[in-house]
Enzyme design. Sequence first.
Site, PDB file in Angstrom:
ATOM      1  N   ASP A   1       3.328   1.966   0.606  1.00 39.95           N
ATOM      2  CA  ASP A   1       3.747   1.257  -0.600  1.00 39.95           C
ATOM      3  C   ASP A   1       5.007   1.920  -1.154  1.00 39.95           C
ATOM      4  OD1 ASP A   1       3.865  -0.347  -2.798  1.00 39.95           O
ATOM      5  OD2 ASP A   1       2.087   0.448  -3.796  1.00 39.95           O
TER       6      ASP A   1
ATOM      7  N   ASP B   1       7.505  -4.805  -0.024  1.00 40.88           N
ATOM      8  CA  ASP B   1       7.479  -3.359  -0.212  1.00 40.88           C
ATOM      9  C   ASP B   1       6.158  -2.682   0.130  1.00 40.88           C
ATOM     10  OD1 ASP B   1       6.175  -4.543  -2.358  1.00 40.88           O
ATOM     11  OD2 ASP B   1       6.781  -2.994  -3.769  1.00 40.88           O
ATOM     12  N   GLU B   2       5.209  -3.389   0.732  1.00 40.34           N
ATOM     13  CA  GLU B   2       3.958  -2.720   1.094  1.00 40.34           C
ATOM     14  C   GLU B   2       3.320  -3.396   2.310  1.00 40.34           C
ATOM     15  OE1 GLU B   2       0.464  -3.059  -1.428  1.00 40.34           O
ATOM     16  OE2 GLU B   2       1.427  -4.685  -2.558  1.00 40.34           O
TER      17      GLU B   2
END
Length: 351
Positions: free
Chosen positions: A11, A106-107
Amino acid sequence: MATSRKILHADCDCFYAAVEMRDNPALREVPLAIGGRAEGRGVISTCNYPARAYGIHSAMPTARALRLCPHLTLLPGDFDRYREASRQLLAIFQELTPIIEPLSLDEAFLDVTDVTRFSGSATWMARWLKEECLRRVGITVSVGAAPSKFLAKIASDWEKPDGLTVIAPTQVDDFLRELPVTKLHGVGPATAKRLEALEIATCSDLQRIPIERLLQEFGKFGRRLFELARGIDDRPVRVERERKSISAEVTFASDLQDLAQCQAELGPLCERLEARFARHGKPPLAGAFVKVRFDDFTLTTLDSRGASPTLGTFASLLEQAWARRERPVRLLGVGVRLVSEDARRQLSLPF
């Protein structure tokens, strides 16, 4: 739970802001947020940690963020750059394992169970991942390692920013014992209040409640609570995430004052929805829905299973949704629910 599994959850720390700070180091020490303009009824997408010190967070109205921090640096966001950074991060993930489930730009979850590099150590893999993402992309990533997806996700958030938390199979019971139930996936504010009323604050408290009582209090989600409190989560890392809905929505510069004004906005919204639906190949539909956020920020969504996404359907749903509050409206959305892959397979089975 299959304790032999090794799952990583990667993350990025304040991703959009991190890309901006990477490309302009002068922004690193000042409160920074990415979001829409206050006069355009914008909201904050993300912010860096200096901004969070002022109480700013994602989904906060930009106007409120500027009241909390008048000297906040506000940027509109450059999603082409964010997508490129995300692509570079994904390429690094793929060097480690092909079993990756992206959750957003983003993760992502990574299943590294069968990876033999680094002597098969999930801890060493997580360290390598963090080092390479920072060295090659300039982005700090927090990583959690655990035997299941839900524990890996909790672990990645445990020591943010720049965190690395490992929950080995032998540590699961001890970790869960004092874990607040508010950390469990699916436990929002309303469920948290109901658990608090039952004097349930930690997973050890939850473990003492019979499953029959949990089913009585929380319905089907009671079984999920029973399982998560014991570390039971066998969900696989899915390489391709299943899309469940397609929608289009708009936040208005000025509130819509009545139902008639809301109905007048449905036509353009339906056209946007139709275009998005076509881009996704017109998959099988399970129903339609409308989404309404009122001026007091309360949100209501109304579904109609099996309904066709016509202007008439959305008009009827909107009328019912608006009647729940009968207040000015700041956001309006229309969408369709998609038939799940499991349901499609069942429908295709021969008699």
